[in-house]
Write a protein that holds these residues in place. Structure first.
Motif, PDB file in Angstrom:
ATOM      1  N   SER A 371      33.340 -50.981 -46.945  1.00  0.00           N
ATOM      2  CA  SER A 371      31.914 -50.984 -46.598  1.00  0.00           C
ATOM      3  C   SER A 371      31.715 -50.675 -45.125  1.00  0.00           C
ATOM      4  O   SER A 371      30.808 -49.912 -44.752  1.00  0.00           O
ATOM      5  CB  SER A 371      31.304 -52.347 -46.937  1.00  0.00           C
ATOM      6  OG  SER A 371      31.397 -52.612 -48.321  1.00  0.00           O
ATOM      7  N   GLU A 372      32.571 -51.265 -44.265  1.00  0.00           N
ATOM      8  CA  GLU A 372      32.448 -51.011 -42.834  1.00  0.00           C
ATOM      9  C   GLU A 372      32.775 -49.557 -42.505  1.00  0.00           C
ATOM     10  O   GLU A 372      32.113 -48.921 -41.669  1.00  0.00           O
ATOM     11  CB  GLU A 372      33.375 -51.953 -42.046  1.00  0.00           C
ATOM     12  CG  GLU A 372      32.911 -53.395 -41.970  1.00  0.00           C
ATOM     13  CD  GLU A 372      33.257 -54.174 -43.231  1.00  0.00           C
ATOM     14  OE1 GLU A 372      33.916 -53.587 -44.118  1.00  0.00           O
ATOM     15  OE2 GLU A 372      32.868 -55.359 -43.333  1.00  0.00           O
ATOM     16  N   LYS A 373      33.789 -48.985 -43.166  1.00  0.00           N
ATOM     17  CA  LYS A 373      34.156 -47.587 -42.903  1.00  0.00           C
ATOM     18  C   LYS A 373      33.026 -46.641 -43.303  1.00  0.00           C
ATOM     19  O   LYS A 373      32.710 -45.678 -42.589  1.00  0.00           O
ATOM     20  CB  LYS A 373      35.433 -47.227 -43.652  1.00  0.00           C
ATOM     21  CG  LYS A 373      36.678 -47.908 -43.124  1.00  0.00           C
ATOM     22  CD  LYS A 373      37.898 -47.500 -43.931  1.00  0.00           C
ATOM     23  CE  LYS A 373      39.150 -48.202 -43.420  1.00  0.00           C
ATOM     24  NZ  LYS A 373      40.347 -47.839 -44.203  1.00  0.00           N
ATOM     25  N   ILE A 374      32.404 -46.908 -44.458  1.00  0.00           N
ATOM     26  CA  ILE A 374      31.285 -46.060 -44.890  1.00  0.00           C
ATOM     27  C   ILE A 374      30.130 -46.160 -43.899  1.00  0.00           C
ATOM     28  O   ILE A 374      29.509 -45.154 -43.527  1.00  0.00           O
ATOM     29  CB  ILE A 374      30.835 -46.480 -46.305  1.00  0.00           C
ATOM     30  CG1 ILE A 374      31.938 -46.159 -47.319  1.00  0.00           C
ATOM     31  CG2 ILE A 374      29.536 -45.794 -46.693  1.00  0.00           C
ATOM     32  CD1 ILE A 374      31.663 -46.693 -48.706  1.00  0.00           C
ATOM     33  N   SER A 375      29.863 -47.417 -43.430  1.00  0.00           N
ATOM     34  CA  SER A 375      28.772 -47.587 -42.460  1.00  0.00           C
ATOM     35  C   SER A 375      29.079 -46.846 -41.166  1.00  0.00           C
ATOM     36  O   SER A 375      28.191 -46.216 -40.569  1.00  0.00           O
ATOM     37  CB  SER A 375      28.556 -49.078 -42.180  1.00  0.00           C
ATOM     38  OG  SER A 375      28.164 -49.767 -43.352  1.00  0.00           O
ATOM     39  N   SER A 437      22.990 -55.403 -43.488  1.00  0.00           N
ATOM     40  CA  SER A 437      23.315 -55.994 -44.776  1.00  0.00           C
ATOM     41  C   SER A 437      24.759 -56.482 -44.832  1.00  0.00           C
ATOM     42  O   SER A 437      25.088 -57.339 -45.654  1.00  0.00           O
ATOM     43  CB  SER A 437      23.052 -55.001 -45.898  1.00  0.00           C
ATOM     44  OG  SER A 437      23.962 -53.901 -45.814  1.00  0.00           O
ATOM     45  N   ILE A 438      25.645 -55.944 -43.989  1.00  0.00           N
ATOM     46  CA  ILE A 438      27.041 -56.414 -43.952  1.00  0.00           C
ATOM     47  C   ILE A 438      27.288 -57.298 -42.729  1.00  0.00           C
ATOM     48  O   ILE A 438      28.438 -57.499 -42.318  1.00  0.00           O
ATOM     49  CB  ILE A 438      28.030 -55.225 -43.965  1.00  0.00           C
ATOM     50  CG1 ILE A 438      27.805 -54.313 -42.754  1.00  0.00           C
ATOM     51  CG2 ILE A 438      27.935 -54.450 -45.252  1.00  0.00           C
ATOM     52  CD1 ILE A 438      28.831 -53.186 -42.653  1.00  0.00           C
ATOM     53  N   GLY A 439      26.203 -57.822 -42.122  1.00  0.00           N
ATOM     54  CA  GLY A 439      26.336 -58.767 -41.017  1.00  0.00           C
ATOM     55  C   GLY A 439      26.502 -58.140 -39.657  1.00  0.00           C
ATOM     56  O   GLY A 439      26.850 -58.840 -38.700  1.00  0.00           O
TER      57      GLY A 439
END
Length: 463
Positions: A371-375, A437-439
Motif C-alpha cells: 500500500s505504501e509503495k503504491i501511494s 487512509s494509511i496513516g
C-alpha cells in the motif's frame, strides 16, 4: 469548622506516606514511650524504695528490738527504756541516719518519739500504720502527712518507713516503728536509676521508630515511583486514545471522500471514453456505412482511401484507450524496492514528457508494504504531472529519506505556484485521501518561487 476539617483532611491526604507515618507514628510512639516509661520507672522506683526500706528496717529493728520490753503487756515505756532509746537514736551511726523516730501502739498512741512532745499522744491510724500493723513494711519517699510538719521542714530528702515490731515467740505484731531516714544518697541513686530507665526506653523507642521509618520510607518511595509511572502510562494511554480517535475520524473522513473521489474517477473515465475513443469508434462505424462499401459504383481507389481513414480513426481510438489505461494500470511495483519505485516513476515521467528530473536518494531506504509503495508511486507520478502542467517542468526534483523515524518523499518544481485551497484538483485530492487512509501525512507548500509536495509515512520495514 467542617470546612477547616475538610482542608486539614485534604492537606493530610496530599502528604506522602513517609511523612504521614513520621507524624502519626511519631506521635503514637511518643505516647507509647511515655506510658511504658512511666510504668517502668514507677515499678523501678517502688522496687528501689521497697528494697531500701526493707534493708533499713531490718537494720533498725536489729538495733531497737533488744531495747524494747514486752509491748503486749506494757502500756508505756519505762524511763530506762526511753533513756536507752535516746542514747541509741541520739548518738552513733543510727542517730545520724534517722531524722525522726516514733514507736506506735496498736491503738494509735505514741509510746516513744525523738520529739518528746509527741510521747503519750494518740492519733488516728493512717493507711500506712494500718498496713504496718497487718505485718507489711511500708515506705514512701518525700511524702508527708498532716502531722509531719517538722519532717517536711527539715529541707533534706527523707525516706519514711513503717516497720512492724513482732513478738519473738509468737511473731505477732505488737507495735510499729515509724522513722525517717535521711536519703540524700538514696535520692541520687534513685534519680540515676530513673534516668537510666528513661534513656533505655527512649533509646529503644527511637531505634524502633527509625527502623520503621526507614522501611516506610523505602515503601513510600516505591509507591511514589509506581504511582508516577502509572500516571505517565495513563497520560500516554490517554494521548494514544485521543490520537487513535483522531486517526479513526481521519480514516472515516478519508474513506467517505475516497468513495466520492472514486465516483468522480469513474465519471471522468466514462467521460474520457465517451468523448474520445467512443466518438472515434462511432465515426469509424459511420464510415463503414459509406457508399464505397455498399457497391454503388465507386472505384477501388475511393474504397482504399476510405479504408485508410477508418484505420486511422481506429488507431486514434486505440491510442486514446491505451493512454487512459496507462494512467489506470500500475506497473509491477509490489516486489520492487522503494528506491526502484521512485526511479521508475521518474523515468516514466521523463520518457513521457521529454523533461529531466533531479532524483536524490539516501544510501538506504526501508522496504514498506505494498500500500505504501503504491501511494509513493502515485504521489510521484501525480506530483511530477502537476509540476509539468503548472510549473512548465522547471527545476523538477524528487527527494526521499528518513526523518524522525518516518519515510518522507518530496516532489518540487520552480514554477509560479498555485493556491492549494482552490487549485487542488482530483489527482492531488485523491492522493491526499490515499495517504491519510494509511496513516500518513500530506503537505502542500507553494509560493511564487515554486511548489513542494511532501508525504510522510510511518513504515515497518518488510522482511
Amino acid at each position: 469548622m467542617i470546612r477547616i476539617l475538610q482542608n486539614l483532611a485534604r492537606r493530610w491526604s496530599e502528604l506522602s506516606l513517609a511523612l504521614q507515618f513520621v507524624v502519626a507514628g511519631g506521635f503514637g510512639l511518643l505516647v507509647v514511650m511515655l506510658v511504658v516509661g512511666t510504668w517502668v520507672t514507677t515499678q523501678i522506683r517502688d522496687g528501689i524504695i521497697r528494697n531500701s526500706a526493707a534493708t533499713t528496717a531490718l537494720y533498725v529493728d536489729s538495733v531497737i528490738a533488744p531495747l524494747l520490753p514486752d509491748l503486749r503487756k506494757s502500756e508505756e515505756l519505762s524511763e530506762s527504756v526511753k533513756q536507752a532509746l535516746d542514747e541509741t537514736l541520739g548518738q552513733g551511726a543510727l542517730g545520724k541516719r534517722l531524722a525522726s523516730f516514733r514507736l506506735w501502739r496498736r491503738d494509735g498512741t505514741v509510746l516513744y518519739a525523738k520529739d518528746a512532745d509527741l510521747i503519750g499522744r494518740r492519733f488516728d491510724l493512717n493507711k500506712n500504720l494500718r498496713s504496718a500493723f497487718q505485718g507489711s513494711v511500708v515506705a514512701q519517699f518525700d511524702t508527708f502527712d498532716e502531722n509531719e510538719d517538722k519532717e517536711r521542714a527539715a529541707g533534706v530528702p527523707l525516706l519514711e518507713i513503717y516497720n512492724p515490731v513482732r513478738e519473738p515467740w509468737s511473731g505477732d505484731v505488737v507495735a510499729v516503728t515509724e522513722f525517717y531516714e535521711i536519703a540524700s544518697d538514696f535520692k541520687a541513686t534513685l534519680a540515676s536509676a530513673l534516668l537510666s530507665s528513661w534513656l533505655v526506653v527512649a533509646g529503644t523507642t527511637l531505634t524502633a521508630f527509625l527502623l520503621l521509618s526507614s522501611i516506610v520510607l523505602r515503601a513510600s518511595r516505591t509507591i511514589d515511583d509506581q504511582r508516577g509511572a502509572l500516571r505517565r502510562q495513563v497520560s500516554e494511554l490517554q494521548g494514544l486514545v485521543t490520537q487513535n480517535s483522531a486517526l479513526r475520524q481521519r480514516v472515516q473522513r478519508a474513506s467517505r471522500r475516497a468513495t466520492a473521489l472514486n465516483e468522480r474517477y469513474l465519471r471522468r473515465i466514462g467521460a474520457d471514453l465517451h468523448d474520445g475513443p467512443a466518438q472515434l469508434v462511432a465515426l469509424a462505424a459511420l464510415r463503414m456505412d459509406s457508399p464505397v462499401f455498399t457497391g454503388d459504383g465507386h472505384g477501388s481507389e475511393g474504397r482504399s482511401t476510405e479504408v485508410a481513414m477508418i484505420r486511422k480513426t481506429l488507431e486514434d481510438a486505440m491510442r486514446e484507450i491505451r493512454g487512459i489505461c496507462t494512467g489506470l494500470v500500475l506497473p509491477q511495483i509490489e516486489t520492487a524496492a522503494a528506491a526502484d519505485v521512485l526511479r521508475l516513476a521518474v523515468e516514466e515521467h521523463e520518457h513521457r514528457t521529454g523533461t529531466s528530473v533531479r532524483l536524490t536518494l539516501p544510501g538506504h531506504l526501508p522496504e514498506p508494504g505494498a500500500s505504501e509503495k503504491i501511494s509513493i508511486y502515485r504521489f510521484v507520478q501525480e506530483g511530477l504531472n502537476n509540476a509539468y502542467r503548472h510549473g512548465r517542468g522547471k527545476d523538477q526534483a524528487v527527494h526521499a529519506g528518513m526523518k524522525n523515524g518516518r519515510l518522507f518523499v518530496e516532489v518540487s518544481d520552480g514554477g509560479p505556484g498555485f493556491d492549494p485551497a482552490r487549485a487542488e484538483g482530483l489527482g492531488l485530492a485523491g492522493l491526499r485521501e490515499r495517504v491519510e487512509s494509511i496513516g500518513g501525512q500530506f503537505e502542500t507548500l507553494t509560493g511564487p518561487k515554486g511548489t513542494k509536495l511532501v508525504i510522510r509515512l510511518s513504515v515497518e520495514e518488510q522482511a
